[in-house]
Design an enzyme around this catalytic site. Structure first.
Site, PDB file in Angstrom:
ATOM      1  N   ASP A 173       7.121  -3.274  -4.761  1.00  0.00           N
ATOM      2  CA  ASP A 173       6.263  -2.353  -7.105  1.00  0.00           C
ATOM      3  C   ASP A 173       5.316  -1.883  -6.109  1.00  0.00           C
ATOM      4  OD1 ASP A 173       4.525  -5.131  -5.755  1.00  0.00           O
ATOM      5  OD2 ASP A 173       3.426  -4.745  -7.337  1.00  0.00           O
ATOM      6  N   ASN A 222       2.802   0.412  -0.825  1.00  0.00           N
ATOM      7  CA  ASN A 222       3.697  -0.205   1.080  1.00  0.00           C
ATOM      8  C   ASN A 222       5.088  -0.128   0.997  1.00  0.00           C
ATOM      9  OD1 ASN A 222       3.370  -2.589  -0.515  1.00  0.00           O
ATOM     10  ND2 ASN A 222       2.740  -3.275   0.990  1.00  0.00           N
ATOM     11  N   LYS A 263       7.108  -1.398   6.852  1.00  0.00           N
ATOM     12  CA  LYS A 263       8.908  -2.325   5.958  1.00  0.00           C
ATOM     13  C   LYS A 263      10.119  -1.572   6.675  1.00  0.00           C
ATOM     14  CE  LYS A 263       5.448  -4.402   2.182  1.00  0.00           C
ATOM     15  NZ  LYS A 263       5.444  -4.927   0.949  1.00  0.00           N
ATOM     16  N   ASP A 304       9.803  -7.429  -1.223  1.00  0.00           N
ATOM     17  CA  ASP A 304       7.929  -7.284  -1.419  1.00  0.00           C
ATOM     18  C   ASP A 304       7.522  -8.957  -1.856  1.00  0.00           C
ATOM     19  OD1 ASP A 304       5.477  -6.994  -0.987  1.00  0.00           O
ATOM     20  OD2 ASP A 304       5.758  -6.581  -3.376  1.00  0.00           O
ATOM     21  N   MET A 305       6.248  -9.325  -1.886  1.00  0.00           N
ATOM     22  CA  MET A 305       5.730 -10.826  -2.216  1.00  0.00           C
ATOM     23  C   MET A 305       5.351 -10.779  -3.264  1.00  0.00           C
ATOM     24  SD  MET A 305       7.671 -13.255  -0.710  1.00  0.00           S
ATOM     25  CE  MET A 305       6.474 -15.017  -1.437  1.00  0.00           C
ATOM     26  N   ASP A 306       3.932 -10.360  -3.042  1.00  0.00           N
ATOM     27  CA  ASP A 306       2.907 -10.110  -4.321  1.00  0.00           C
ATOM     28  C   ASP A 306       3.150  -8.429  -5.137  1.00  0.00           C
ATOM     29  OD1 ASP A 306       0.988 -12.239  -3.472  1.00  0.00           O
ATOM     30  OD2 ASP A 306       0.711 -10.607  -1.797  1.00  0.00           O
ATOM     31  N   SER A 341       6.563  -7.969   3.541  1.00  0.00           N
ATOM     32  CA  SER A 341       5.578  -8.167   2.915  1.00  0.00           C
ATOM     33  C   SER A 341       4.531  -8.041   3.406  1.00  0.00           C
ATOM     34  CB  SER A 341       4.970  -9.200   2.503  1.00  0.00           C
ATOM     35  OG  SER A 341       4.069 -10.206   2.020  1.00  0.00           O
ATOM     36  N   GLY A 342       2.856  -6.688   3.361  1.00  0.00           N
ATOM     37  CA  GLY A 342       2.114  -6.622   3.769  1.00  0.00           C
ATOM     38  C   GLY A 342       1.224  -8.722   4.449  1.00  0.00           C
TER      39      GLY A 342
END
Length: 280
Positions: A218, A221, A195, A10-12, A45-46
């Site tokens: 984190d 999602n 995902k 995931d990114m953020d 990622s979203g």
């Protein structure tokens, strides 16, 4: 113990620190070793694909992206999956959002070509979404959209997130599903196109089992992805529900938690050793 053949991040709040940056020299060195060993790297990622690729200009055509929470999947620059809401479902969801009585609710409509924003959005919301959507177009109505739509990105008060998610899942069961990444952010996705599904499609293509996947997340999602992956790590900054869904815990996103674990994997340290024991 199975060998890792796929790393998904995931990114953020996970790969990126709170300043939306990462240690690029360190990661690119790790990526070179991942590639040498034949280990796939996937960004899950979203966020919008066009935004995500901006973080990886050096390797964008080598890696895969499970973007828009699974609505749009790209591998080495080629489309793997492009989800699509029906126009009737899009109109019905917008009707619910407008009539549901959710204070300060604002949203964008996400498609393959661009994201779209209807009249009435605040300047602050527009600026925020321009960070996550590098392609964002103002429209007057749905008739202005010539695109495949696969996600709604919502922002509202945290106090009303549970109500909105319940309403969407109740009123639009089978047509739309609500998932939250925290901080008043809710995504409405096509049911099943999350995902974990995106990873499963890539794993099938590459012949990779779930227990050979190392995944980091984190937020809400990320739950399906973390539950599905054999080596799943929740970040130290993740809420308790996410930590409970993962098998292990990494350091925080501000401590290069993802890169620390990737290095442990490359070095063959626990839990990536034959005699290690899975810890909750």
């Amino acid at each position: 113990m199975s060998q890792v053949k796929l790393v998904a991040v995931d990114m953020d709040g996970t790969f990126l620190d709170d300043a939306k940056k990462y240690n690029k020299p360190r990661f690119l060195q790790q990526y070179a070793e991942l590639k040498r060993r034949g280990i796939h790297f996937v960004v899950a990622s979203g966020n919008q694909y066009h935004q995500l690729i901006s973080f990886f200009p050096e390797i964008v055509n080598d890696i895969a992206f499970v973007a828009e929470n699974g609505g749009y999947i790209v591998n080495q620059g080629e489309d793997v999956l492009v989800g699509e809401f029906s126009r009737d479902d899009i109109a019905a969801v917008i009707d619910t959002l407008r009539k549901g009585g959710y204070p300060d609710l604002q949203f964008v409509i996400n498609g393959k070509k661009s994201a779209y924003i209807l009249p009435g959005a605040s300047e602050a919301f527009l600026q925020k979404m321009q960070h996550y959507c590098h392609r964002l177009q103002p429209i007057n109505s749905l008739d202005d959209i010539d695109d495949k739509i696969f996600k709604f990105a919502l922002n509202l008060s945290d106090d009303y997130v549970p109500q909105l998610m319940n309403d969407i899942n109740r009123l639009h069961a089978g047509a739309a599903a609500a998932t939250s990444s925290g901080h008043g952010s809710v995504d409405l996705i096509i049911p099943g196109l999350h995902k974990a599904n995106g990873l499963a499609l890539l794993q099938q293509r590459w012949g990779i089992n779930n227990d050979e996947v190392l995944a980091f997340g984190d937020g809400g999602n990320d739950l399906e992805m973390l539950q599905q992956s054999g080596f799943s790590f929740a970040m130290a900054n993740a809420p308790q529900a996410v930590k409970q869904a993962a098998r292990y815990q990494a350091g925080s996103n501000n401590q290069q938690g993802v890169l620390e674990v990737i290095q442990q994997m490359l070095d063959g340290e626990p839990p990536f050793t034959a005699n290690s024991v899975i810890q909750q």
